[in-house]
Enzyme design. Structure first.
Site: not given
Lengths: 620, 153
Positions: B92-93
């Site tokens: 996840i960014c």
């Protein structure tokens, strides 16, 4: 109980308001903050002491419950927890009562408030470690949120790394405001360190009811603060305060990165080719510069740094005098090695041609001439030497230096070194002064620079720092002038006869410096500035006269007579060396300014103007 | 004394057990204080209606000062949501999992943030550099230096 007094005393000596000066084991990582500073802040009551946290807390707890919930540190006193802590509590209570309550009766001992428990009345849960602490806890300066000292000392700037070359102040974990800092309101009483003569702590007998209320109310008074503090407020302790080395760390990483970027390949010219012979350390720039942009937005920081730098002008001056200012030993050694090898190389070449006569002349005529000249130009700089003519702004010293140097190019060497060295001390303008690439190269050519020459150079530079460009010019000019004057030199045997043919190596070389400088000047720090063979390629090309030569020629004519020999020597060396050394990385990163080019152009123009001189070099 | 992460997670766990979890979030597995699994779904109208995802939390001893490693579970049962900030390997960014992590955040608050990240999604697609990233991504997303695409998350 007889011994309790002494133990009590010992206890008091290393605590502040029943808290400790060192962490109590909530975090197990490295203690990378400055513990001395933290201790001092705790003693000054600017930071809450390290209280032993409670795992849990309820307002209606008895003292014993509180003490039982107290975290025992893993080390020293961590014996069997339950009993020992109670026992300790008793003894402490008795000492506390002795000190502060004048010997209570044994019967009431159980009911008496235990200071170490009483301080936890109204305990506050730290929102980060979820442990309970006495209500006199730190609060964030910005949003007034509680934070225990254990957690506070854990918050720090992100470590800078080569890909993230900034160190932003840590943000408040609660409201994300920059420059996280806390404010601590100490309790109205004092105990332990710094409590001499202060109001002894006193609590009502009952731990419940009234006690809680009164404590709560006093806490409420403590917590009434609603305004936020600036990060520079004297009441605020910031995370940078307890880690004062963040700046040094950042500077170190930056220097490392810059050093890497400043590495240059050292080239050596063999025939018309450049051969890489080494890599420079690039460490000249290791010292933090003010124009690095790191001080932006914070004038205070910058001023502090400059102040610090100014604190040892003596050292800098000394180094500058030695021509070593700011220059890395490593690089000096490289340069020396290069110089020697070049000399060797040049020696070979010379041997092949007219070695005997030239040597004779050098030793005899050239030096003698130089000596005589030295006196002349120094006293009357304006007229005689080319350098003086070119750079009238530079003081007489310039002329002196130029004349002093037997081999003119050498003078420029000291120049370069002094420049790079002086960067720390010198104001931004100076640091911005272009590195004399050509001069650097020439430094190698100098077979031996006498200390005097260097010192003179450095002196000149310092005194005439604003005019470095001019000085450089003069240096370059001098070099060429030295060469050129040969024609006029009486002692010089037959300068003009030799001159007719332009030696290829020499000419290209003189030109190459300028090229290199122009190439690299836009991107001084970037690795691309490294001279690659292609760049140097032009040297092999025939010399094309610069379209915009600076009017130096006059000087060459008027310049004092030099031995033809010295001239040829210089020029020959110049050829090899200049080419190779232009590449030298040591030139200041800031070499972007137009000033840098001037000397080079001058040199060019001179070369063009003085074909005779260069031709002489061709002899070898 | 146990590591601060253990103590804090004990308390977070106790809180979850005592007060439950927010809607759409359930505790799947928390057998130790190193790795937790929670399920996440977006309730109400959203592009992810009916989809259930699983989140894997890994905690270092420095938690909560150091952020947890959080990623969507990708296995035979769960898939990473199709989202511009979620790579197909589950990474996840999100800035709060990296540079903007705050020790005040908790497992539940991270879940809520990610839930709202999904809920506000307008375009179900992978990050533009998904293939390139996934091909070379480290196993632990904390080892990735994300460049955060926008400030929304």
């Amino acid at each position: 109980m007889g011994n309790s007094a002494s133990s009590g005393r010992g206890h008091h000596e290393d605590t502040v308001d029943y808290g400790y000066l060192t962490p109590q084991g909530v975090y197990t990582g490295p203690r990378d903050w400055n513990q001395t500073i933290v201790t001092q802040l705790i003693c000054e009551r600017k930071l809450a002491p390290f209280y032993r946290p409670l795992e849990d807390y309820e307002d209606n707890w008895e003292d014993e419950q509180i003490l039982a919930a107290r975290k025992e540190p893993t080390d020293s006193e961590a014996s069997s927890q339950g009993d020992s802590s109670v026992g300790r509590a008793d003894s402490i209570a008795s000492t506390g009562s002795r000190t502060h309550h004048k010997r209570p009766s044994n019967v009431k001992e159980v009911q008496r408030p235990i200071p170490e428990a009483a301080i936890y009345r109204g305990a506050i849960e730290c929102p980060i470690c979820f442990l309970y602490y006495p209500p006199n806890i730190n609060h964030s300066r910005c949003c007034d949120q509680a934070i225990c000292t254990e957690c506070f000392v854990q918050i720090k700037r992100a470590e800078p790394n080569p890909t993230h070359l900034v160190s932003e102040p840590a943000c408040c974990p609660y409201c994300v405001q920059e420059n996280f800092g806390v404010v601590y309101t100490p309790p109205p009483w004092r105990a332990g360190i710094g409590s001499e003569g202060a109001t002894p702590p006193s609590w009502p007998d009952s731990p419940k009811g009234s006690t809680a209320n009164s404590v709560a109310s006093s806490n409420a008074a403590m917590k009434r603060r609603r305004k936020s503090f600036g990060h520079d407020s004297p009441d605020v302790v910031t995370i940078d305060q307890i880690r004062p080395d963040w700046e040094a760390k950042l500077a170190a990483v930056r220097a490392a990165v810059q050093r890497r970027a400043n590495r240059r390949i050292i080239m050596r010219q063999v025939g018309d080719r450049l051969i890489p012979v080494g890599v420079t350390s690039g460490r000249v720039h290791a010292l933090p510069t003010e124009d690095g942009g790191e001080a932006d937005g914070n004038g205070e920081r910058g001023s502090r740094r400059s102040r610090r730098r100014n604190q040892n002008p003596d050292l800098n001056q000394l180094l500058g005098t030695m021509g070593l200012g700011g220059q890395d030993l490593e690089e000096l050694m490289v340069m020396e090695a290069m110089r020697l090898s070049l000399l060797e190389h040049e020696e070979q070449q010379r041997k092949q041609k007219e070695e005997e006569e030239k040597k004779k002349r050098e030793e005899g005529d050239a030096e003698g001439v130089n000596q005589t000249e030295n006196a002349g130009p120094s006293t009357t700089p304006s007229v005689e030497t080319p350098s003086s003519a070119v750079s009238s702004s530079t003081s007489t010293r310039t002329d002196n230096a130029s004349t002093n140097t037997l081999i003119s190019p050498s003078a420029s060497t000291s120049h370069a070194s002094s420049m790079s060295g002086g960067r720390d001390v010198s104001p931004p303008i100076e640091s911005a002064t272009p590195p004399a690439r050509s001069t650097h190269g020439s430094s190698l050519s100098v077979s031996s620079l006498s200390p005097d020459q260097r010192s003179i150079r450095s002196q000149k530079r310092r005194s005439a720092s604003p005019f470095i460009g001019a000085a450089l010019q003069s240096a370059t000019v001098t070099a060429s002038a030295v060469v050129s004057p040969s024609s006029g030199e009486p002692s010089g045997s037959t300068p003009e006869e030799d001159t007719p043919v332009l030696p290829h190596p020499t000419m290209p070389i003189s030109r190459s410096p300028s090229r290199a400088s122009t190439h690299s000047s836009p991107t001084p720090t970037s690795p691309e500035s490294t001279v690659t063979p292609e760049e140097s390629g032009p040297e092999a090309e025939p010399i094309t006269p610069p379209s915009d030569p600076i009017p130096v020629p006059v000087d060459s004519d008027a310049s004092p007579p030099l031995t033809h020999h010295s001239a040829s020597f210089a020029s020959s060396i110049e050829g090899d060396i200049n080419a190779a050394y232009d590449v030298l990385p040591s030139s200041p990163a800031s070499s972007g300014s137009s000033l840098s080019r001037k000397p080079l152009l001058d040199a060019q123009s001179e070369v063009n103007d003085m074909p005779t001189v260069t031709s002489s070099s061709e002899a070898h | 004394m146990a590591a601060v992460s253990t103590r804090r997670l004990q308390k977070e766990l106790a809180d979850i057990k005592n007060h439950g979890t927010p809607t759409g979030i359930t505790l799947l597995k928390a057998d130790d204080f190193e790795t937790w699994y929670l399920t996440l779904e977006v309730l109400g109208e959203s592009l992810y209606k009916g989809e259930v995802f699983a989140l894997k939390f890994r905690f270092e001893p420095g938690y909560p000062i150091s952020s947890p490693a959080v990623q969507f579970v990708v296995d035979d049962k769960f898939r990473a949501p199709l989202h511009p900030h979620v790579y197909s390997n589950g990474h996840i960014c999100a800035s709060i999992l990296g540079t903007e992590w705050s020790p005040v955040l908790s497992v539940i608050s991270v879940c809520i943030t990610l839930q709202s990240m999904l809920a506000s999604c307008k375009d179900k697609k992978r990050p533009p550099d998904n293939d390139r990233y996934v091909a070379h991504a480290p196993e632990n997303p904390k080892k990735t230096q994300f460049v955060y695409h926008d400030d929304e998350v």
